[in-house]
Design an enzyme around this catalytic site. Sequence first.
Site, PDB file in Angstrom:
ATOM      1  N   ASP A  25       0.822  -1.208   0.000  1.00  0.00           N
ATOM      2  CA  ASP A  25       0.000   0.000   0.000  1.00  0.00           C
ATOM      3  C   ASP A  25       0.861   1.265   0.000  1.00  0.00           C
ATOM      4  O   ASP A  25       1.971   1.265   0.522  1.00  0.00           O
ATOM      5  CB  ASP A  25      -0.917  -0.017   1.236  1.00  0.00           C
ATOM      6  CG  ASP A  25      -2.077   0.958   1.101  1.00  0.00           C
ATOM      7  OD1 ASP A  25      -2.383   1.373  -0.034  1.00  0.00           O
ATOM      8  OD2 ASP A  25      -2.676   1.305   2.141  1.00  0.00           O
ATOM      9  N   ASN A  73     -10.969  -2.479  -5.291  1.00  0.00           N
ATOM     10  CA  ASN A  73     -10.191  -1.599  -6.170  1.00  0.00           C
ATOM     11  C   ASN A  73     -10.836  -1.423  -7.547  1.00  0.00           C
ATOM     12  O   ASN A  73     -10.514  -0.475  -8.268  1.00  0.00           O
ATOM     13  CB  ASN A  73      -8.745  -2.100  -6.334  1.00  0.00           C
ATOM     14  CG  ASN A  73      -7.889  -1.957  -5.100  1.00  0.00           C
ATOM     15  OD1 ASN A  73      -6.956  -2.733  -4.871  1.00  0.00           O
ATOM     16  ND2 ASN A  73      -8.161  -0.949  -4.267  1.00  0.00           N
TER      17      ASN A  73
HETATM   18  C1  IPE Z   1      -5.482  -2.706  -0.099  1.00  0.00           C
HETATM   19  O1  IPE Z   1      -5.115  -1.372  -0.308  1.00  0.00           O
HETATM   20  C2  IPE Z   1      -5.513  -3.443  -1.400  1.00  0.00           C
HETATM   21  C3  IPE Z   1      -4.211  -3.604  -2.067  1.00  0.00           C
HETATM   22  C4  IPE Z   1      -3.044  -3.261  -1.626  1.00  0.00           C
HETATM   23  C5  IPE Z   1      -4.287  -4.249  -3.354  1.00  0.00           C
HETATM   24  P1  IPE Z   1      -6.199  -0.232  -0.471  1.00  0.00           P
HETATM   25  O2  IPE Z   1      -5.450   1.034  -0.614  1.00  0.00           O
HETATM   26  O3  IPE Z   1      -7.152  -0.571  -1.543  1.00  0.00           O
HETATM   27  O4  IPE Z   1      -6.976  -0.291   0.920  1.00  0.00           O
HETATM   28  P2  IPE Z   1      -7.749   0.841   1.714  1.00  0.00           P
HETATM   29  O5  IPE Z   1      -8.694   1.456   0.736  1.00  0.00           O
HETATM   30  O6  IPE Z   1      -6.743   1.809   2.207  1.00  0.00           O
HETATM   31  O7  IPE Z   1      -8.413   0.118   2.833  1.00  0.00           O
HETATM   32  C1  IPE Z   2      -1.529   0.273  -3.351  1.00  0.00           C
HETATM   33  O1  IPE Z   2      -1.329   1.631  -3.376  1.00  0.00           O
HETATM   34  C2  IPE Z   2      -1.788  -0.319  -4.724  1.00  0.00           C
HETATM   35  C3  IPE Z   2      -3.167  -0.756  -4.950  1.00  0.00           C
HETATM   36  C4  IPE Z   2      -4.134  -0.737  -4.068  1.00  0.00           C
HETATM   37  C5  IPE Z   2      -3.462  -1.275  -6.255  1.00  0.00           C
HETATM   38  P1  IPE Z   2      -2.537   2.653  -3.401  1.00  0.00           P
HETATM   39  O2  IPE Z   2      -2.916   2.896  -4.810  1.00  0.00           O
HETATM   40  O3  IPE Z   2      -3.626   2.187  -2.512  1.00  0.00           O
HETATM   41  O4  IPE Z   2      -1.848   3.949  -2.803  1.00  0.00           O
HETATM   42  P2  IPE Z   2      -2.433   4.919  -1.687  1.00  0.00           P
HETATM   43  O5  IPE Z   2      -2.849   4.053  -0.545  1.00  0.00           O
HETATM   44  O6  IPE Z   2      -3.584   5.634  -2.293  1.00  0.00           O
HETATM   45  O7  IPE Z   2      -1.297   5.809  -1.340  1.00  0.00           O
HETATM   46 MG    MG Z   3      -4.056   2.399  -0.575  1.00  0.00          MG
END
Ligand code: IPE
Ligand code: IPE
Ligand code: MG
Length: 254
Positions: A25, A73
Site C-alpha cells: 500500500d 479496487n
Molecule cells: C489494499 O489497499 C488493497 C491492495 C493493496 C491491493 P487499499 O489502498 O485498496 O486499501 P484501503 O482502501 O486503504 O483500505
Molecule cells: C496500493 O497503493 C496499490 C493498490 C491498491 C493497487 P494505493 O494505490 O492504494 O496507494 P495509496 O494508498 O492511495 O497511497
Molecule cells: Mg491504498
Amino acid sequence: MTDHQDLRSLINPEKLPQHVAIIMDGNGRWAKKRGHNRIFGHEHGVEAVRQTAEAAAELGIRFITLYAFSTENWNRPKEEVEALMRLLVMTIHGEIKTLNDNNIRLRAIGDLNSMSAEVLAQLNDAIEQTSHNTRMDLVLALSYSGRWEIADALKKIAIQIRNGSVQPDEVDEKLISAHMCAPDIPEPELMIRTSGEYRISNYYLWQLAYSELYFTNILWPDFRKKDLYKAIIDFQKRERRFGQTSEQLTNDIE
Ligand code: IPE
Ligand code: IPE
Ligand code: MG
C-alpha cells in the site's frame, strides 16, 4: 558490511515464516509527494515487488502472497484501473524469464474471471510457463478479497450438499479451508502492511486468524530487502501463543 547485510545476519534461518502475506500500500501517496499522478506510483511499485520477491527467495521463504488488486479496487477511477491492468500485463510478461532463472513459480488467487480476457491470458501464460519451479511460490492476489473467497468456498460446499456428496454436519473448519483458493498453501505466519495504515482491507480474512501483523510507515515503492528483513526480525521476537499461556508454551519445548 552494509546495513542490509547486518540486518540479514540477525535473521534466524531456523525460524523463518513459511508464508509471508503483504499488503502493498501507498503507491498513490508516494507519487503525490513527488507531484506525479497515482499511476507513476504504481509503476515504481514494481521494483519493490522485484526486491521483495528476490529477498524472500534468497532467505528460503516458501510462499509469498502480494495483495495487488482488491475486489474493492474495481471501484477506482476507470483510468487508474486500466493503467493497473496494463502494468500487470506488461510486468508479468517481462518477468517470466527472471522467475524461471530464480526457480520461482507464479500463482494467482482471486476472482480471476472478472479480469479482461487479455490480462487473464497473459497471467495464465506466465503461470503455465513457471509451473515447474520449486524454490518459492509468488502468489498474486488479484481481484481478491477475503469475503469473496469465503463466499466462493461456501458456494462450492453448498453445491456438494445439494448433490448429496457432503452432509451439513460435515461442514467444519477443515472442509471450509479445503475450499479456499489455494488450500495447499499454509496460512501466513506473518502479514506485512506498508504505508502506515492499520487495517486488513479484506485480505485473507480466514487465513489471518493467528498471523502476526507487522505495520510499517514505508510507502510501497520505497520497500526494499532491508524492510522485509526488519519485519522478519520483529516476527522472530514474538511469542505465538495460539490461545495458550506463555507457561504452557515453555513446557511444550521442555
Ligand atoms: C489494499 O489497499 C488493497 C491492495 C493493496 C491491493 P487499499 O489502498 O485498496 O486499501 P484501503 O482502501 O486503504 O483500505
Ligand atoms: C496500493 O497503493 C496499490 C493498490 C491498491 C493497487 P494505493 O494505490 O492504494 O496507494 P495509496 O494508498 O492511495 O497511497
Ligand atoms: Mg491504498
